[in-house]
Design a protein around this motif. Structure first.
Motif, PDB file in Angstrom:
ATOM      1  N   ASP A 141     -13.595  60.063 -27.596  1.00  0.00           N
ATOM      2  CA  ASP A 141     -13.242  60.750 -28.838  1.00  0.00           C
ATOM      3  C   ASP A 141     -11.782  60.485 -29.215  1.00  0.00           C
ATOM      4  OD1 ASP A 141     -13.562  62.643 -31.016  1.00  0.00           O
ATOM      5  OD2 ASP A 141     -12.367  64.011 -29.799  1.00  0.00           O
ATOM      6  N   GLN A 142     -10.883  60.634 -28.243  1.00  0.00           N
ATOM      7  CA  GLN A 142      -9.475  60.407 -28.565  1.00  0.00           C
ATOM      8  C   GLN A 142      -9.194  58.945 -28.893  1.00  0.00           C
ATOM      9  OE1 GLN A 142      -6.864  58.703 -26.850  1.00  0.00           O
ATOM     10  NE2 GLN A 142      -8.199  57.908 -25.227  1.00  0.00           N
ATOM     11  N   ALA A 143      -9.919  58.013 -28.228  1.00  0.00           N
ATOM     12  CA  ALA A 143      -9.716  56.593 -28.519  1.00  0.00           C
ATOM     13  C   ALA A 143     -10.197  56.231 -29.922  1.00  0.00           C
ATOM     14  CB  ALA A 143     -10.430  55.739 -27.474  1.00  0.00           C
ATOM     15  N   LEU A 144     -11.317  56.819 -30.337  1.00  0.00           N
ATOM     16  CA  LEU A 144     -11.834  56.541 -31.670  1.00  0.00           C
ATOM     17  C   LEU A 144     -10.931  57.128 -32.756  1.00  0.00           C
ATOM     18  CD1 LEU A 144     -15.594  57.198 -30.919  1.00  0.00           C
ATOM     19  CD2 LEU A 144     -14.687  55.062 -31.843  1.00  0.00           C
ATOM     20  N   ARG A 199     -23.769  62.211 -29.437  1.00  0.00           N
ATOM     21  CA  ARG A 199     -22.488  62.634 -30.004  1.00  0.00           C
ATOM     22  C   ARG A 199     -21.841  61.517 -30.830  1.00  0.00           C
ATOM     23  NH1 ARG A 199     -19.437  66.111 -25.193  1.00  0.00           N
ATOM     24  NH2 ARG A 199     -21.260  67.305 -24.510  1.00  0.00           N
ATOM     25  N   LEU A 200     -21.939  60.306 -30.334  1.00  0.00           N
ATOM     26  CA  LEU A 200     -21.350  59.186 -31.067  1.00  0.00           C
ATOM     27  C   LEU A 200     -22.013  59.010 -32.432  1.00  0.00           C
ATOM     28  CD1 LEU A 200     -20.960  56.655 -28.131  1.00  0.00           C
ATOM     29  CD2 LEU A 200     -19.080  57.544 -29.525  1.00  0.00           C
ATOM     30  N   ALA A 201     -23.328  59.242 -32.490  1.00  0.00           N
ATOM     31  CA  ALA A 201     -24.044  59.086 -33.757  1.00  0.00           C
ATOM     32  C   ALA A 201     -23.553  60.070 -34.809  1.00  0.00           C
ATOM     33  CB  ALA A 201     -25.544  59.266 -33.528  1.00  0.00           C
ATOM     34  N   TRP A 206     -16.535  61.821 -22.665  1.00  0.00           N
ATOM     35  CA  TRP A 206     -16.549  62.077 -24.101  1.00  0.00           C
ATOM     36  C   TRP A 206     -15.142  62.295 -24.647  1.00  0.00           C
ATOM     37  CZ3 TRP A 206     -18.616  61.152 -28.379  1.00  0.00           C
ATOM     38  CH2 TRP A 206     -18.306  61.892 -29.523  1.00  0.00           C
ATOM     39  N   ARG A 207     -14.340  63.086 -23.945  1.00  0.00           N
ATOM     40  CA  ARG A 207     -12.977  63.339 -24.430  1.00  0.00           C
ATOM     41  C   ARG A 207     -12.190  62.041 -24.570  1.00  0.00           C
ATOM     42  NH1 ARG A 207     -13.474  68.248 -21.445  1.00  0.00           N
ATOM     43  NH2 ARG A 207     -12.866  67.189 -19.518  1.00  0.00           N
ATOM     44  N   VAL A 213      -8.504  53.736 -24.660  1.00  0.00           N
ATOM     45  CA  VAL A 213      -9.181  54.525 -23.620  1.00  0.00           C
ATOM     46  C   VAL A 213      -8.299  54.595 -22.380  1.00  0.00           C
ATOM     47  CG1 VAL A 213     -11.520  54.073 -24.443  1.00  0.00           C
ATOM     48  CG2 VAL A 213     -10.475  52.500 -22.798  1.00  0.00           C
ATOM     49  N   ARG A 214      -8.440  55.704 -21.640  1.00  0.00           N
ATOM     50  CA  ARG A 214      -7.670  55.895 -20.423  1.00  0.00           C
ATOM     51  C   ARG A 214      -8.563  56.072 -19.193  1.00  0.00           C
ATOM     52  NH1 ARG A 214      -4.889  53.694 -23.070  1.00  0.00           N
ATOM     53  NH2 ARG A 214      -2.912  54.295 -24.043  1.00  0.00           N
ATOM     54  N   LEU A 215      -9.769  56.572 -19.379  1.00  0.00           N
ATOM     55  CA  LEU A 215     -10.706  56.741 -18.263  1.00  0.00           C
ATOM     56  C   LEU A 215     -11.696  55.580 -18.217  1.00  0.00           C
ATOM     57  CD1 LEU A 215     -11.936  58.375 -15.949  1.00  0.00           C
ATOM     58  CD2 LEU A 215     -13.221  59.686 -17.660  1.00  0.00           C
TER      59      LEU A 215
END
Length: 410
Positions: free
Chosen positions: A405-408, A286-288, A401-402, A354-356
């Motif tokens: 994704d939000q951090a990026l 997914r990151l790719a 992933w969530r 990031v939070r998690l």
């Protein structure tokens, strides 16, 4: 309490060995788990035999269950494959007070004025120690791209020790283990393979001809971010005796409680590593494809430089991912190559968002962690300044992933 090999260990899969090895002998009413022996000394009189417990710094029964289990894992439950067609000696594991204590013991195999061949990218504290040894003992350091087999083989000429990390920390380069270890053996050069990232479930370097396997037990083997330990494993009895002597004389010994926790953590290694590795493969994919990601390194990706090699010699691709966030528009050419203040600020912003995921410097625990590696001044300058090292834990992959994704996108 004495331990005994599992009566049916031969032929068992590593996932079973992590649960069954290093158990107490099966006796009616006996313990199923080793106890925690608290002894600094033992009853002893007369001439001390080599295998006798006399003083806990030299040897003690708190270490034996873990050492037996790790030896079975790295050596193979049934002895493993023979090297060069010869008879296979049983593996011996030696537990140390930390991964760095194990690194120091391995480096002690290089004589004063000798030559050490080592990866240009490897655990940064080990590289600092190598430079200190070079300055104090006249040891020549030859840095190589461990993925460049020809360069590694050329560097072995006249060397005394080859250190291999595969995959490397933090760039995830993959060495051709059979080729470089075979070349070292042919050249009469001892070899040490740091197997911390891959674990014995991912690869067993002794079967490819390594003389010594090194682990930061702190990471995947113990697996819960609550102990600091290290270990070396070898099939060479004389070499094992030398490394044990180093441990004794340098006092680099493990405590009984830490050892017991490490063994307890080892029991779930197969489950933890399977989950973390599967999640890492999905996250890397997914990151790719993420619009805010400039580069991803993980051997599972078909386009990764180490993919084919890892596919051929590893059981899986590991649970560490390297990520470079895409620079913001107008950040400049330096940011595109992962250097400069804009690149650093972009990567640090992801860590802050990031939070998690936990911002932390270690890896291999049940919790997912990330950090920008060049925040350490001793990290290799060939590592991009914006490289984030992700250690994937055992949380739900969708939650991980969530958060990424939000951090990026933040």
């Amino acid at each position: 309490m004495s331990t005994a090999p599992h009566p049916s260990a031969a032929g068992l899969s590593p996932a079973t060995v992590v649960v069954s090895a290093g158990r107490p002998a099966r006796e009616q009413g006996g313990h199923i788990n080793p106890s925690v022996p608290l002894n600094s000394t033992y009853v002893s009189r007369g001439v001390v035999s080599p295998d006798e417990l006399s003083y806990a710094r030299g040897d003690n029964d708190a270490w034996h269950p873990f050492e037996e289990a790790l030896a079975a894992l790295e050596g193979g439950a049934d002895g493993g494959a023979a090297v060069d067609g010869g008879a296979v000696a049983p593996a011996t594991a030696i537990l140390f007070s930390s991964g760095m204590a194990a690194v120091a013991a391995a480096f002690s195999l290089v004589p004063d004025g000798g030559t050490l061949v080592l990866p240009r990218h490897a655990y940064q504290a080990g590289m600092v120690l190598a430079r200190q040894i070079s300055e104090r003992h006249g040891v020549t350091l030859r840095y190589v791209d461990i993925a460049d087999t020809d360069a590694v083989v050329a560097a072995l000429d006249g060397a005394d020790l080859l250190l291999v990390e595969s995959p490397t920390n933090p760039m995830l380069e993959v060495a051709d283990l059979p080729a470089v270890l075979g070349a070292a053996r042919a050249a009469g050069v001892r070899s040490v393979v740091d197997n911390t990232f891959a674990t014995p479930l991912g690869q067993r370097p002794l079967e490819h001809g390594a003389d010594v396997v090194l682990h930061s037990v702190t990471k995947y083997l113990a697996g819960h971010s609550d102990v600091v330990l290290g270990a070396l494993v070898t099939r060479d009895a004389a070499l094992a005796a030398t490394l044990r002597e180093h441990r004794t004389l340098h006092g680099a010994i493990a405590g009984p409680f830490e050892t017991w926790l490490a063994l307890r953590g080892l029991r779930t290694l197969a489950l933890r590593f399977e989950r973390a590795q599967a999640s890492a493969v999905e996250l890397a994919r997914r990151l790719a494809e993420h619009p805010e990601v400039a580069e991803v390194r993980h051997p599972s990706l078909p386009g990764d430089p180490g993919h084919e090699r890892a596919k051929a010699q590893m059981n899986g691709f590991g649970a560490i991912i390297g990520v470079r966030p895409r620079p913001r528009p107008g950040a400049g050419d330096a940011a595109v190559t992962g250097t400069g203040p804009a690149a650093v600020d972009r990567a640090d912003a992801v860590v802050d968002a990031v939070r998690l995921w936990l911002p932390a410097t270690s890896l291999g625990g049940v919790e997912s962690m990330l950090e920008r590696r060049r925040r350490w001044g001793t990290e290799a300058h060939t590592v991009p300044e914006d490289l984030l090292r992700l250690s994937v834990g055992i949380e739900d992959v969708e939650d991980l992933w969530r958060d990424l994704d939000q951090a990026l996108r933040a």
